[in-house]
Scaffold this motif. Structure first.
Motif, PDB file in Angstrom:
ATOM      1  N   GLU A  47     -16.304 -41.552  -5.600  1.00 34.90           N
ATOM      2  CA  GLU A  47     -16.208 -40.595  -5.147  1.00 34.90           C
ATOM      3  C   GLU A  47     -15.288 -40.332  -4.274  1.00 34.90           C
ATOM      4  O   GLU A  47     -14.995 -39.733  -3.161  1.00 34.90           O
ATOM      5  CB  GLU A  47     -17.476 -40.464  -4.724  1.00 34.90           C
ATOM      6  N   ASP A  48     -14.331 -40.706  -4.567  1.00 37.40           N
ATOM      7  CA  ASP A  48     -13.081 -40.922  -3.349  1.00 37.40           C
ATOM      8  C   ASP A  48     -12.231 -40.572  -4.350  1.00 37.40           C
ATOM      9  O   ASP A  48     -10.646 -40.292  -3.860  1.00 37.40           O
ATOM     10  CB  ASP A  48     -11.934 -42.374  -3.266  1.00 37.40           C
ATOM     11  N   THR A  49     -12.548 -39.853  -5.278  1.00 39.16           N
ATOM     12  CA  THR A  49     -11.846 -38.662  -6.616  1.00 39.16           C
ATOM     13  C   THR A  49     -11.331 -37.740  -5.503  1.00 39.16           C
ATOM     14  O   THR A  49     -12.341 -36.639  -5.123  1.00 39.16           O
ATOM     15  CB  THR A  49     -12.220 -39.076  -7.717  1.00 39.16           C
ATOM     16  N   ALA A  50      -9.837 -37.555  -5.472  1.00 41.17           N
ATOM     17  CA  ALA A  50      -9.908 -36.023  -4.643  1.00 41.17           C
ATOM     18  C   ALA A  50      -8.439 -36.005  -4.718  1.00 41.17           C
ATOM     19  O   ALA A  50      -7.514 -36.974  -4.899  1.00 41.17           O
ATOM     20  CB  ALA A  50     -10.198 -35.757  -3.107  1.00 41.17           C
ATOM     21  N   SER A  62     -15.270 -28.726  -2.921  1.00 35.44           N
ATOM     22  CA  SER A  62     -15.501 -29.397  -1.294  1.00 35.44           C
ATOM     23  C   SER A  62     -14.562 -28.734  -0.347  1.00 35.44           C
ATOM     24  O   SER A  62     -13.226 -28.259  -0.695  1.00 35.44           O
ATOM     25  CB  SER A  62     -15.422 -30.976  -1.160  1.00 35.44           C
ATOM     26  N   TYR A  96      -5.572 -35.640  -1.978  1.00 28.87           N
ATOM     27  CA  TYR A  96      -5.187 -36.320  -0.433  1.00 28.87           C
ATOM     28  C   TYR A  96      -3.757 -35.388   0.221  1.00 28.87           C
ATOM     29  O   TYR A  96      -2.899 -35.134  -1.365  1.00 28.87           O
ATOM     30  CB  TYR A  96      -4.708 -37.529  -1.104  1.00 28.87           C
ATOM     31  N   THR A 141      -7.360 -40.437  -8.877  1.00 32.04           N
ATOM     32  CA  THR A 141      -8.731 -40.669  -9.452  1.00 32.04           C
ATOM     33  C   THR A 141      -9.264 -41.918  -9.528  1.00 32.04           C
ATOM     34  O   THR A 141      -8.355 -42.659 -10.219  1.00 32.04           O
ATOM     35  CB  THR A 141      -8.269 -39.492 -10.894  1.00 32.04           C
ATOM     36  N   GLN A 196      -2.789 -36.391  -6.372  1.00 35.07           N
ATOM     37  CA  GLN A 196      -4.107 -36.399  -7.082  1.00 35.07           C
ATOM     38  C   GLN A 196      -4.503 -38.082  -7.031  1.00 35.07           C
ATOM     39  O   GLN A 196      -3.502 -38.713  -7.319  1.00 35.07           O
ATOM     40  CB  GLN A 196      -4.135 -36.432  -8.202  1.00 35.07           C
ATOM     41  N   ARG A 207      -8.241 -34.799   2.174  1.00 39.40           N
ATOM     42  CA  ARG A 207      -8.379 -34.994   0.946  1.00 39.40           C
ATOM     43  C   ARG A 207      -9.303 -33.854   0.604  1.00 39.40           C
ATOM     44  O   ARG A 207     -10.613 -33.470   2.071  1.00 39.40           O
ATOM     45  CB  ARG A 207      -9.238 -36.365   0.301  1.00 39.40           C
ATOM     46  N   GLN A 208      -9.598 -33.478  -0.507  1.00 36.00           N
ATOM     47  CA  GLN A 208     -10.551 -32.433  -0.827  1.00 36.00           C
ATOM     48  C   GLN A 208     -10.518 -32.610  -2.153  1.00 36.00           C
ATOM     49  O   GLN A 208      -9.778 -32.454  -3.074  1.00 36.00           O
ATOM     50  CB  GLN A 208      -9.541 -31.143  -0.864  1.00 36.00           C
ATOM     51  N   ALA A 209     -11.545 -32.576  -2.811  1.00 35.79           N
ATOM     52  CA  ALA A 209     -12.300 -32.518  -4.585  1.00 35.79           C
ATOM     53  C   ALA A 209     -12.287 -31.198  -4.433  1.00 35.79           C
ATOM     54  O   ALA A 209     -12.781 -30.074  -3.554  1.00 35.79           O
ATOM     55  CB  ALA A 209     -13.827 -33.276  -3.842  1.00 35.79           C
TER      56      ALA A 209
END
Length: 121
Positions: A89-92, A44, A94, A118, A116, A39-41
């Protein structure tokens, strides 16, 4: 070649669950070894969420241990990520990943287009 198609992302409230799926298709020259989710936010780096080997051995990123479960159905060439107790904070985005060999040699990395996730507070 290996193609990966992800599905299952979306919007969920904190504490909720989602299940991601990644269907793999491959040419006869390629065999899939491990598959996984990253995953990538925004702003980040792309981090490992979970991975599963061809033998079923699993590996999880520390931040998701105990909440996420990875599994694979080799008959369907599909890997799943069950995500429970989701946090904002798992929002990213995937991404599904496959490590494949060509004619039994080497390790080649393939990526899906991303889905995505969210999580609202």
């Amino acid at each position: 070649q290996v193609q990966l198609v992800e599905s299952g992302g979306g919007l969920v409230q904190a504490g909720g669950s989602l299940r991601l799926s990644c269907a793999a298709s491959r040419s006869t020259s390629h065999s899939i070894n491990a598959m996984g989710w990253y995953r990538q936010a925004p702003g980040s780096q792309r981090d490992l969420v979970a991975a599963i080997s061809s033998g079923g051995r699993t590996n999880y990123g520390d931040i998701v241990k105990g909440r996420f479960t990875i599994s694979r159905d080799d008959a369907k060439n599909t890997v799943y990520l069950q995500m429970n107790s989701l946090k904002p904070e798992d929002t990213a985005v995937y991404y599904c990943n496959a490590d494949a060999s060509r004619w039994g040699l080497g390790h080649y990395q393939y990526w899906g287009q991303g889905t995505q996730v969210t999580v609202s507070s």
